[in-house]
Every structure is written in C-alpha cells, then in structure tokens.
Design a protein around this motif. Structure first.
Motif, mmCIF file in Angstrom:
data_model
loop_
_atom_site.group_PDB
_atom_site.id
_atom_site.type_symbol
_atom_site.label_atom_id
_atom_site.label_comp_id
_atom_site.label_asym_id
_atom_site.label_seq_id
_atom_site.Cartn_x
_atom_site.Cartn_y
_atom_site.Cartn_z
ATOM 1 N N ARG A 1 -7.198 -11.200 6.652
ATOM 2 C CA ARG A 1 -6.941 -9.899 5.984
ATOM 3 C C ARG A 1 -7.099 -10.244 4.481
ATOM 4 N NH1 ARG A 1 -1.926 -6.378 8.400
ATOM 5 N NH2 ARG A 1 -2.914 -5.144 7.197
ATOM 6 N N GLU B 1 -8.054 -7.493 1.890
ATOM 7 C CA GLU B 1 -7.442 -6.213 1.548
ATOM 8 C C GLU B 1 -6.582 -6.246 0.134
ATOM 9 O OE1 GLU B 1 -5.251 -4.634 4.857
ATOM 10 O OE2 GLU B 1 -6.268 -5.861 6.088
ATOM 11 N N LYS C 1 0.748 -1.092 0.217
ATOM 12 C CA LYS C 1 -0.159 -0.056 0.026
ATOM 13 C C LYS C 1 1.041 1.342 0.008
ATOM 14 C CE LYS C 1 -3.855 2.179 2.432
ATOM 15 N NZ LYS C 1 -4.837 2.150 3.568
#
Length: 446
Positions: free
Chosen positions: A245, A248, A213
């Motif tokens: 997760r 994501e 990210k």
C-alpha cells in the motif's frame, strides 16, 4: 575489488581520458604534480589507516547498517568522479542528470507512483526526510508533524530545524499506533516508518492510511532502511500488507546507500503529487540557462550534488532489476533468511534467546544466563567486546526500556530502567550461508 569491476574501472577511465584528449592537446599544470615517492609514502600510510576499520565486507561483521556497495556500483561511481559532474543544473552534468531522472522514474514505478510523481536523489536519508518534512510544513502550515516513539531521531531533530512542532505517538503492544492519544485536528502529516533502524519494525501503514484520509492528514513513509524490501511484498518471506500500500502515501524516502548497493551518500525523496514543486520555486541568475528542461536543482533544497551517485545507481539498476525473482529480490531474500535462521538458532539455544521475531533482517537477542536486567546488560556488553577483541565477530548493542523488555520477557528481575541486548543487522546476502557459523562463534563467548 573483483576482477570484473577492476577491468570495468580501468576500461572506463581509459576511455574517458581518450575522450578528454579529443578536445585538444593539454598538460596538467605543474602545481598539481606530486613526486611519485611522496605519493607512495602517503598512500602507504593511507592504506594502513584504513585497515583500522572493522571488516564491513566480511559476513563476520553483523553490527551496524553498513552494507558494502557492489563493486560495479563503486566502479561506476569512480569512473564518473573522474569527470566530477554536478547534478544541480543540467550544464553541470547532462548525462548524469538524465540518469538521475531515469532512476527516479524506476523508483517511482517500484513504489507504485505510476502516473505522476516528483523526486530526486539526495546526499542522505536525513536530507531526504528533511525535504519531506519541509513540504509537510509548507503544505500544512501551523500543523504538527507526528511520528511514533520508535521513529528515527532525525524526525524530531528536523522538526526542530524547521521550527515545527513534532509529536511522538506511543506504539501499543500489538505494534499499532495509539491514535486515541492524539487530536487529529492538530496534525498535518503522519510519518510511518517501514523498517525502523532499531530492530527493523514495520509500522502499521494499513492502520494509518484510512485514519489519515478521514482527517485530511498527509502520510509520509520513511523507508530509508526498509524500502527495497518491497521487492518481497508478494512473497511469503515478509508480511506484505504495508509494502503493498505504499503508493497511497503522499511521500516516500528511501536510502539506496543502505540496501540499494550504493556508496555513501545516496538518498532519495519522492512525492506523489508533482504540484508540491511550487514550494521549491526560486531563481538563480547564473544557473538554469542551458536548457528549458527540468533542472534537478529546481526541485531540491540541496544545491551541488554528486552526479556520480546517479551514475552509480543507474548502473546498478541496469544490472539488478527491482524485482522479486531477479536482481534485488534474491539479495533481500537472503538477508531476510539469515535473520530468520538466527531467530531459530537463538530460540533453540540454552545460552541465547531472541528479544522478538524479526520483521526484516535485524534481530535483537540476549544471554539467558542472567536473572536481572543489569546482568543481561553486563553479559551482552562482555560478549560484544570479546568478539571484537579476538576478531571473531562484530555486533552492535541495543538499549530497550525495562517496561518494553519485561512485557515480552517477564521472568527477569527489574533492577534498572533499561536493558542492553545484542543486535545483528544481516544486510549482506552472504550472511545467509554464514549465520550458523556466526551464531556458533557468539554462543561460544557466552
């Protein structure tokens, strides 16, 4: 075939034949008719040849990633194949296309893509990963696609097919990626494998997500093998960190024909952002005309695909929910439990020891009555061959570099570049009750 699946298959085909006859009288053309004697002769030979397979359904088979489809799943597949729908365009199979959309919605929710997503079934995990990497190339042109040095070879191969540079990243002793070895400016997509095909390692998604990210890098999860273990993400049977997760990530691949109880071939690719559909845009002047609704061929690199795969998977998800306490959860729990039991048994044995603690349901182990790496390899191969020759068990072999092996087991003399150990894949829930017997058979061959 169990009695219930046999009855379901017969009832389904009979009902569909009645439906076909409702359109009017007709007879098969004489050119398609085969004499009964010849049919019997050919099918007798066919059955004898099929018996040359290994006993994939029996728990004595703990070799490769070959999980028998549930009898009701392949009964549903066979029923659908009596029609032979094609899920490319809606007119090739309206009901099976709708079933595919429904199972994709179920998988999207399962992996945490609650609101927006795009996806479809594929003929394999290889093709599913090809599509994911193709989107990676189209969305980040001239950027590299990175994956660990323990990722499935398909990623390097597909990078070659796509003419994009693939970059292997070393995995450190603690299982994390050596991100200092790469320049993030060069990378467009990072592949993270949740359930490697070697020993079922779960790669550090929690390490990669914030790093990716920060640098504007896409994350693709290859969960072809391990994806269904997400049913256990909140249990104590596995480390749920990565599984919690998954939503994501930008894309996810899973193979229902592995832990999803499906016949070959049934893969799946999911994208978090439906806008990637723009890369699929094309026109076919004779295909997309029966409906203004989405035709699955409009968002797939493949053209013709067996609608029966969608029918079988839809049927399976109606029978086995994607939940921890019911449906798939108990099945995966048994597989995981079998691997943990095998780990305990090998570590308490004087003849065998485990290479490391398994993270899912795949475990590697080796005979300890050896002093060198080459002796371990030789003994492992002897055990492997002996089990198959007397039909007492069926395992697989796994090759590890000497460097990796001696980091965990430094007491053996290094006289070869690599070492071959035994490997078991406990994909069947029946393995949980059979693993002690299996271990006893293997130990007796040491």
């Amino acid at each position: 075939m169990d009695n219930l699946s046999e009855k379901s298959l017969q009832k389904g085909i009979r009902s569909l034949n009645e439906w076909i006859d409702s359109f009017g009288d007709w007879e098969p053309d004489d050119s398609l008719i085969v004499p009964e004697k010849k049919v019997n002769e050919v099918f007798t030979r066919l059955i004898e040849r099929l018996k040359c397979n290994y006993p994939f359904e029996h728990p004595s088979y703990a070799g490769q990633m070959l999980k028998p489809p549930h009898p009701l799943a392949w009964a549903a597949y066979a029923i659908a194949m009596s029609i032979n729908p094609n899920n490319h365009a809606l007119d090739g199979g309206p009901p099976s296309s709708e079933m595919e959309k429904e199972v994709i919605a179920s998988l999207a929710r399962f992996f945490g893509y609650e609101n927006t997503y795009l996806g479809h079934l594929t003929s394999s995990g290889t093709i599913a990963n090809l599509e994911a990497l193709w989107i990676a190339r189209e969305s980040h042109p001239k950027k590299k696609i990175a994956f660990s040095d323990q990722a499935h070879y398909t990623h390097g191969r597909m990078c070659s097919v796509l003419r994009v540079e693939g970059l292997k990243i070393p995995v450190l002793d603690d299982g994390t990626f050596d991100l200092d070895a790469v320049d993030p400016e060069d990378i467009g997509t990072m592949v993270v494998t949740l359930g490697t095909t070697g020993l079922g390692d779960v790669e550090p998604l929690d390490q990669i997500l914030p790093w990716a990210k920060k640098h504007g890098i896409r994350v693709h999860i290859d969960a072809a093998y391990g994806g269904f273990f997400r049913t256990l993400k909140d249990s104590k049977l596995i480390n749920g960190t990565a599984w919690q997760r998954m939503q994501e990530a930008d894309s996810i691949v899973v193979d229902p024909h592995k832990h999803g109880l499906q016949p070959y071939g049934c893969g799946c690719v999911l994208f978090k952002d439906p806008e990637v559909g723009k890369f699929y845009k094309h026109d076919s002047p004779y295909t997309y005309f029966t409906s203004d609704d989405l035709h699955l061929g409009e968002i797939s690199l493949e053209c013709s695909r067996a609608g029966a795969s969608a029918v079988a998977f839809w049927t399976t998800l109606q029978l086995f929910p994607l939940e921890e306490k019911t449906g798939f959860g108990p099945i995966l729990s048994n597989c995981r439990s079998a691997a943990l039991t095998m780990y305990e048994l090998t570590n308490s044995s004087s003849k065998l020891t485990s290479y490391k603690k398994p993270e899912l349901d795949i475990i590697g182990y080796f005979p300890t009555e050896a002093s060198t790496l080459s002796e371990i390899s030789e003994r492992s191969k002897e055990i492997f061959q002996k089990g198959m020759s007397d039909r007492s068990f069926y395992l697989s072999l796994y090759k590890i570099s000497a460097k990796s092996f001696t980091k965990r087991h430094p007491d053996f003399e290094v006289d070869a570049e690599d070492v071959t150990i035994l490997r078991s894949v406990f994909m069947k829930p029946e393995h949980d009750n059979f693993v002690k017997e299996l271990f006893s058979r293997i130990e007796n061959c040491c």
